[in-house]
Design an enzyme around this catalytic site. Structure first.
Site, mmCIF file in Angstrom:
data_model
loop_
_atom_site.group_PDB
_atom_site.id
_atom_site.type_symbol
_atom_site.label_atom_id
_atom_site.label_comp_id
_atom_site.label_asym_id
_atom_site.label_seq_id
_atom_site.Cartn_x
_atom_site.Cartn_y
_atom_site.Cartn_z
ATOM 1 N N SER A 98 72.259 28.344 26.846
ATOM 2 C CA SER A 98 71.740 29.703 26.900
ATOM 3 C C SER A 98 72.862 30.632 26.491
ATOM 4 C CB SER A 98 71.260 30.041 28.310
ATOM 5 O OG SER A 98 70.722 31.351 28.356
ATOM 6 N N ARG A 139 68.568 26.079 20.234
ATOM 7 C CA ARG A 139 67.352 25.710 20.949
ATOM 8 C C ARG A 139 66.294 26.778 20.740
ATOM 9 N NH1 ARG A 139 67.211 26.704 27.335
ATOM 10 N NH2 ARG A 139 65.022 26.803 26.747
ATOM 11 N N THR A 181 66.949 32.527 33.084
ATOM 12 C CA THR A 181 67.391 31.637 34.155
ATOM 13 C C THR A 181 66.876 32.099 35.510
ATOM 14 O OG1 THR A 181 69.381 31.073 32.885
ATOM 15 C CG2 THR A 181 69.381 30.544 35.232
ATOM 16 N N CYS A 225 65.371 24.163 10.343
ATOM 17 C CA CYS A 225 66.067 23.246 11.243
ATOM 18 C C CYS A 225 67.556 23.568 11.268
ATOM 19 C CB CYS A 225 65.867 21.801 10.784
ATOM 20 S SG CYS A 225 66.859 20.609 11.723
ATOM 21 N N CYS A 261 69.268 15.265 15.169
ATOM 22 C CA CYS A 261 68.416 16.168 15.942
ATOM 23 C C CYS A 261 69.094 16.599 17.242
ATOM 24 C CB CYS A 261 67.090 15.482 16.243
ATOM 25 S SG CYS A 261 65.956 16.474 17.230
ATOM 26 N N CYS A 307 65.992 20.979 19.517
ATOM 27 C CA CYS A 307 65.668 22.408 19.657
ATOM 28 C C CYS A 307 64.171 22.653 19.633
ATOM 29 C CB CYS A 307 66.372 23.228 18.579
ATOM 30 S SG CYS A 307 65.665 23.056 16.920
ATOM 31 N N CYS A 330 60.996 22.489 14.745
ATOM 32 C CA CYS A 330 60.101 21.865 13.770
ATOM 33 C C CYS A 330 58.697 21.701 14.337
ATOM 34 C CB CYS A 330 60.663 20.534 13.299
ATOM 35 S SG CYS A 330 60.998 19.345 14.632
#
Length: 548
Positions: A60, A305, A341, A494, A517, A520, A523
């Site tokens: 984050s 992400r 959060t 991506c 990968c 995240c 895609c």
């Protein structure tokens, strides 16, 4: 029972929580706290985490508002919570290509009383608190399927098999997964979780709500010269390099020993398939206001992400018989605050309170926990999300309208008599021929970087001889639709260089570099025909973030 297999070991629990992030761990902690306070009560709780350790997949910005933490663990200071960097100053900046202007900081972005943290480190600390209360935590266990009984009630989850080769055959290393049978399953997988999307589809949980909408956040951590570091400063920017129609913005947080957390968020409802959010983040760093701070510094971490941005109207139905949705799995994030959060933690705590109250009257927990939804609607979290519900969708009409709408909504504290809607992000992409191409500069390896060198910093690992966890529902669409109509947008959206078009003997084809990968989920969200299905790889695989 759906998918029951006699070759899998069975572990029974009262409550199984899928996901070891702030939502899942807060739910587990609260359940154990309530059991401890109730004479003679005991409730068994486990947490399954697909990362190799708690915090390995957490990322984050991150500025933490401690409101939920104060409620959950009031003595967090004495217990050593890693909140060491209080916010001291806020800045809000509008950028053009070469200039910047400081604007008044919007009320919801003022961070007095908040802390700049590492979410991964905070997650590890929450895990320690949960274990001290008797919660069983299983890192490296990727839940791959939900289990149902004959009444279509969720009764558990199963983890994926290990030792399957890329052709789907069992190898000498084969080990069957484990079934976790539980009276209640809590889905706390984070943004666009693989089991959550199955549950939403199976039970049509968006029947009365709007589509979820998302952003992609790309983050780097730098060590910078001491004379450039301003401890406790948070800075957010809007404007360049985004055009006036595309939602996006940045952050830069000064914390620790001469470190800055910096990143860029692009709304995944963007229209131009030529756009690369990763490249937008790289060229944002070339702005004089940013480059001057980073000059002489060194990049030490990278991650990316997807982020839930749908707000209150993007929340699905939160409960079905045997299961609840909490945290980012449901969509609890305050976009104008740029914080999720505290919302994730509070949703987990509300779910725990509702479940425990029901458990005392119905130890088998056979009914759907409807009290959770009512507890949410009576909470400060609902009031907070209601007040800002129209701000993010206001930017669908461009930056200027979005800012004007945000000012009106802030002035009236969300009491305007309308609720704006979202649209599915994948439907926003326009044919490549209708949109302008974007020329991105080559990375210099000092201030700006390519994706492969960035992925290296994530410590990502996937076994090469295993089934690809990025599944194409119809492989022909990669060329017939994505390449021919949209110029292969997956090769640009991506942030980890997973997708590329290569020339074969029979013409172009899509190559999937699944080992890159970083989970995240972009895609799975942005593909224009919803042709890519992200499923969990073997437990423990993926990125292994440190300090993000």
């Amino acid at each position: 029972m759906d998918a029951f297999r006699p070759d899998r070991d069975v572990m029974p629990y009262d409550v199984a929580i899928i996901g070891g992030g702030p939502a899942g761990l807060s739910c587990a902690i609260k359940l154990k706290q309530l059991a401890k306070e109730s004479v003679g009560a005991d409730i068994s709780v486990c947490v399954l985490e697909k990362g190799a350790e708690i915090g390995a997949h957490l990322m984050s910005g991150a500025v933490l508002e401690p409101r939920a933490l104060n409620e959950l663990i009031p003595d967090w200071r004495e217990k050593g919570a890693p909140l060491r960097d209080p916010v001291k100053h806020d800045r809000f900046i509008f950028m053009t290509k070469t200039k910047s202007w400081r604007l008044p900081t919007p009320p919801m972005m003022r961070n007095h009383g908040n802390y700049i943290i590492s979410l991964g480190e905070f997650g590890q600390w929450l895990g320690q608190q949960a274990e001290s209360l008797g919660v069983d935590i299983f890192p490296g266990f990727a839940a791959s399927e939900l289990l149902y009984d004959e009444k279509n009630r969720v009764v558990g989850v199963a983890t994926g098999d290990l030792g399957i080769d890329k052709h789907g055959e069992r190898t000498a290393r084969f080990t069957p997964g484990v079934e976790i049978h539980a009276k209640q399953v809590i889905l706390a997988e984070g943004c666009h979780g693989s089991l959550t999307k199955q549950l939403i589809k199976r039970f049509n949980l968006r029947l009365t709500t709007k589509p979820q909408t998302y952003g992609l956040g790309i983050k780097e951590i730098w060590e910078i010269p001491a004379d450039k570091h301003k401890a406790g400063l948070t800075m957010h920017t809007i404007g360049w390099p985004m055009d006036m129609k595309t939602y996006g913005g940045s952050w830069m947080y000064h914390y620790g020993a001469n470190k800055v957390s910096l990143g860029f968020v692009v709304g995944l409802d963007y229209a131009n398939p030529h756009m690369s959010p990763f490249e937008e983040m790289q060229r944002w760093k070339t702005h004089p206001a940013i480059a001057d701070i980073l000059k002489g510094g060194k990049r030490i971490a990278y991650g990316a992400r997807a982020i839930v941005e749908g707000g209150l109207q993007g929340l699905p139905q939160l409960n079905i018989p045997g299961a609840l949705l909490i945290g980012d799995a449901a969509g609890f994030l305050n976009v104008p605050k740029i914080k999720g959060t505290h919302a994730a933690m509070k949703s987990g705590m509300l779910a725990a309170e509702a479940l425990f109250a029901q458990w005392q009257g119905d130890p088998d927990l056979t009914m759907a926990c409807r009290a959770y939804t009512q507890k949410f609607r009576n909470s400060w979290l609902f009031r907070e999300l209601y007040a800002v519900r129209n701000i993010r969708p206001g930017f669908r009409r461009g930056l200027l309208f979005g800012l004007l709408n945000a000012a009106v909504e802030t002035l009236f504290r969300g009491r305007t008599p309308w609720t704006l809607s979202h649209h599915a992000d994948h439907k926003a992409l326009q044919p490549a021929a209708k949109m302008p191409k974007i020329a991105y500069p080559k990375p210099d390896g000092v201030l700006t970087f390519d994706r492969l060198s960035s992925v290296y910093l994530t410590n990502t690992n996937h076994a090469e001889d295993e089934p690809c966890h990025l599944q194409l529902k119809d492989p022909s669409l990669a060329v017939d639709v994505n390449l021919k109509i949209y110029d292969s947008p997956e090769s640009r959206y991506c942030p980890a260089a997973v997708y590329e078009i290569v020339q074969g003997e029979d013409g172009p084809r899509l190559q999937i570099n699944a080992q890159n990968c970083i989970h995240c989920k972009t895609c799975d969200i942005k593909d224009p025909r919803q042709n890519i299905n992200w499923v969990p790889p073997q437990g423990g695989e993926g990125p292994r973030y440190s300090g993000l």
